[in-house]
Design an enzyme around this catalytic site. Structure first.
Site, PDB file in Angstrom:
ATOM      1  N   CYS A  59       5.912  -5.508  15.878  1.00  0.00           N
ATOM      2  CA  CYS A  59       5.492  -4.590  16.941  1.00  0.00           C
ATOM      3  C   CYS A  59       4.047  -4.924  17.305  1.00  0.00           C
ATOM      4  O   CYS A  59       3.216  -5.162  16.425  1.00  0.00           O
ATOM      5  CB  CYS A  59       5.606  -3.136  16.492  1.00  0.00           C
ATOM      6  SG  CYS A  59       7.307  -2.664  16.074  1.00  0.00           S
ATOM      7  N   CYS A 115       6.264  -7.167   7.335  1.00  0.00           N
ATOM      8  CA  CYS A 115       7.328  -6.650   8.188  1.00  0.00           C
ATOM      9  C   CYS A 115       7.710  -7.738   9.165  1.00  0.00           C
ATOM     10  O   CYS A 115       6.855  -8.474   9.646  1.00  0.00           O
ATOM     11  CB  CYS A 115       6.856  -5.413   8.953  1.00  0.00           C
ATOM     12  SG  CYS A 115       8.177  -4.622   9.903  1.00  0.00           S
ATOM     13  N   CYS A 121       0.880  -3.030  15.676  1.00  0.00           N
ATOM     14  CA  CYS A 121       0.918  -2.676  14.248  1.00  0.00           C
ATOM     15  C   CYS A 121       0.316  -3.777  13.381  1.00  0.00           C
ATOM     16  O   CYS A 121       0.703  -4.944  13.466  1.00  0.00           O
ATOM     17  CB  CYS A 121       2.356  -2.404  13.815  1.00  0.00           C
ATOM     18  SG  CYS A 121       2.504  -2.030  12.062  1.00  0.00           S
ATOM     19  N   CYS A 133      -1.873   5.342  10.082  1.00  0.00           N
ATOM     20  CA  CYS A 133      -0.647   4.684  10.563  1.00  0.00           C
ATOM     21  C   CYS A 133      -0.985   3.347  11.189  1.00  0.00           C
ATOM     22  O   CYS A 133      -1.865   3.241  12.023  1.00  0.00           O
ATOM     23  CB  CYS A 133       0.024   5.503  11.656  1.00  0.00           C
ATOM     24  SG  CYS A 133       0.351   7.170  11.204  1.00  0.00           S
ATOM     25  N   GLU A 148       0.822  -1.203   0.000  1.00  0.00           N
ATOM     26  CA  GLU A 148       0.000   0.000   0.000  1.00  0.00           C
ATOM     27  C   GLU A 148       0.859   1.257   0.000  1.00  0.00           C
ATOM     28  O   GLU A 148       1.912   1.310   0.612  1.00  0.00           O
ATOM     29  CB  GLU A 148      -0.942  -0.023   1.202  1.00  0.00           C
ATOM     30  CG  GLU A 148      -1.920  -1.184   1.051  1.00  0.00           C
ATOM     31  CD  GLU A 148      -3.040  -1.207   2.079  1.00  0.00           C
ATOM     32  OE1 GLU A 148      -4.184  -1.435   1.669  1.00  0.00           O
ATOM     33  OE2 GLU A 148      -2.776  -1.029   3.269  1.00  0.00           O
TER      34      GLU A 148
HETATM   35  N1  SAH Z   1       8.870   0.325  10.466  1.00  0.00           N
HETATM   36  C1  SAH Z   1       9.039   1.762  10.463  1.00  0.00           C
HETATM   37  C2  SAH Z   1       8.114   2.406   9.452  1.00  0.00           C
HETATM   38  C3  SAH Z   1       6.654   2.363   9.831  1.00  0.00           C
HETATM   39  S1  SAH Z   1       6.158   3.990  10.117  1.00  0.00           S
HETATM   40  C4  SAH Z   1       8.872   2.291  11.864  1.00  0.00           C
HETATM   41  O1  SAH Z   1       8.599   1.500  12.744  1.00  0.00           O
HETATM   42  O2  SAH Z   1       9.094   3.463  12.098  1.00  0.00           O
HETATM   43  C5  SAH Z   1       4.588   3.816  10.751  1.00  0.00           C
HETATM   44  C6  SAH Z   1       4.428   4.466  12.110  1.00  0.00           C
HETATM   45  O3  SAH Z   1       3.118   4.150  12.594  1.00  0.00           O
HETATM   46  C7  SAH Z   1       5.408   3.900  13.113  1.00  0.00           C
HETATM   47  O4  SAH Z   1       5.780   4.883  14.048  1.00  0.00           O
HETATM   48  C8  SAH Z   1       4.583   2.845  13.764  1.00  0.00           C
HETATM   49  O5  SAH Z   1       5.093   2.467  15.020  1.00  0.00           O
HETATM   50  C9  SAH Z   1       3.241   3.525  13.857  1.00  0.00           C
HETATM   51  N2  SAH Z   1       2.138   2.603  14.041  1.00  0.00           N
HETATM   52  C10 SAH Z   1       2.124   1.285  13.791  1.00  0.00           C
HETATM   53  N3  SAH Z   1       0.927   0.755  14.104  1.00  0.00           N
HETATM   54  C11 SAH Z   1       0.164   1.764  14.549  1.00  0.00           C
HETATM   55  C12 SAH Z   1      -1.188   1.838  14.974  1.00  0.00           C
HETATM   56  N4  SAH Z   1      -1.968   0.772  15.006  1.00  0.00           N
HETATM   57  N5  SAH Z   1      -1.655   3.049  15.326  1.00  0.00           N
HETATM   58  C13 SAH Z   1      -0.866   4.137  15.255  1.00  0.00           C
HETATM   59  N6  SAH Z   1       0.409   4.121  14.849  1.00  0.00           N
HETATM   60  C14 SAH Z   1       0.923   2.951  14.499  1.00  0.00           C
END
Ligand code: SAH
Length: 369
Positions: free
Chosen positions: A119, A115, A122, A345, A95
């Site tokens: 986390c 990924c 996520c 995000c 996406e």
């Molecule tokens: N892997 C990289 C790039 C992803 S950026 C990183 O971790 O930075 C996407 C951002 O959205 C990251 O800060 C991630 O932690 C955050 N994110 C992931 N899942 C989320 C969620 N469910 N709600 C809000 N933010 C989230």
């Protein structure tokens, strides 16, 4: 598979052209021409690159291709956010999200199909991991968005529709280092997209050695997904922390700033109700980042199917923000955009043929609860 010209930067194209018989004195110039056709005019047919010598054009047409991504879905949110699902073969799709704002247009680009970092909050992580994207698949997202938005051509750079890039889509960009750096170079190259380093941001969950390598190879703006003020909590939320704990991560941020185009690191912090959002957490954060010039970007948690967390209340987020602001740290609240089409995000899921079998485990867990 046939060579895809979108996979190459200037030097790579020059080498390719020399292999195809172009005279050494001309390869660089030809590379620039072809780069400009593809990335500044959006041309995907070498036959129409009229200023490239006919003989070279013929060989390129016979032996290479410009394979651009294909969208399998195009979704427009009520707030103008647009999300494309792009087919990357092998039953995987990624996406890409365009977020228009008053003073800029930001494209959120994916770096991997899935990924591996897992986390806990996520959606992409819960889907598991399939593979790294190639250079053409990463830069192709920008190519595709510009084509779809009518942003190619002789438009003055100040009027660009896509003015900023964030590597914040699916995947961990620094876990696909070489391809991401090659794509970043194309974003910055004056013969390709010509974006300023300050307008291109890599976001990482904190792969410490790769942050150092990025500083040396291609310093752009850096965002780090912090999400917790201590190792015990971060170990749970961002498992890569067990390998690269906070003290090492923050030291890498300080080293990065020696070369960065901006004089601060952006810390992203997802607001999870009752998990990491108390006043005490905010104060612990202040102590933690004391020596790192930084800004905070608070992200209200975006739920996804079977996610175990809730979003912090608006009052809680404001109180948390105020503690950081009172310590003179610029702290913004990320406006949730595109939520109605799952483009916010952490909601990007695409279609991943999981090789880690993690998605099966998640389904099992969801059934147990
Ligand atoms: N892997 C990289 C790039 C992803 S950026 C990183 O971790 O930075 C996407 C951002 O959205 C990251 O800060 C991630 O932690 C955050 N994110 C992931 N899942 C989320 C969620 N469910 N709600 C809000 N933010 C989230």
């Amino acid at each position: 598979m046939t060579v895809n010209l979108l996979d190459f930067d200037t030097d790579g194209l020059a080498r390719l052209f020399s292999d195809l018989g172009e005279k050494p004195a001309r390869t660089k110039m030809r590379a620039r021409q072809v780069l400009q056709w593809m990335h500044q005019r959006g041309e995907s047919d070498v036959g129409r690159m009229t200023d490239v010598a006919k003989a070279l054009r013929a060989r390129l047409a016979a032996e290479t291709e410009i394979r651009v991504p294909q969208a399998v879905r195009d979704t427009l949110s009520e707030d103008g956010t647009r999300k494309w699902l792009l087919d990357v073969g092998g039953a995987n799709a990624i996406e890409t999200v365009f977020i228009p704002e008053d003073d800029r247009g930001t494209l959120c680009v994916s770096s991997q199909a899935g990924c591996a970092l897992d986390c806990s909050f996520c959606s992409t992580g819960k889907q598991g991991f399939n593979r790294n994207l190639g250079v053409a698949e990463i830069i192709g997202q920008l190519w595709f968005a510009k084509q779809a938005l009518g942003d190619f051509g002789a438009i003055d750079s100040a009027q660009r529709i896509v003015s900023n890039i964030v590597m914040m889509g699916m995947g961990e960009p620094l876990a696909n280092f070489d391809n991401v750096v090659a794509a970043l170079r194309l974003m910055l190259d004056d013969h390709a997209y010509g974006l300023s380093r300050r307008r291109v941001t890599v976001s990482s969950a904190g792969i410490v050695p790769a942050i150092d390598r990025l500083r040396d190879a291609c310093p752009v703006a850096l965002a780090v997904s912090l999400h917790a003020p201590n190792d015990a909590l971060r170990d749970q939320l961002v498992p890569i922390n067990r390998k690269y704990p906070l003290a090492e991560l923050l030291a890498a941020c300080r080293r990065y700033l020696e070369r960065a185009p901006r004089d601060f690191v952006t810390f992203e912090y997802v607001m999870l109700d009752g998990i990491n959002d108390s006043d005490a957490h905010a104060r612990e954060l202040l102590a933690l980042v004391r020596d790192v010039p930084c800004k905070f970007n608070l992200i209200p948690f975006n739920p996804f199917p079977a996610s175990p967390y809730r979003r912090s209340s608006n009052n809680r987020i404001r109180a948390f923000q105020q503690i950081l602001l009172d310590a003179d740290i610029v702290t913004t609240l990320r406006k949730t955009r595109g939520e109605d089409v799952d483009a916010a995000c952490g909601q990007l899921a695409g279609r991943v043929q999981d090789k880690t079998r993690r998605s099966q485990r998640v389904v099992q867990i969801a059934q147990v609860h």
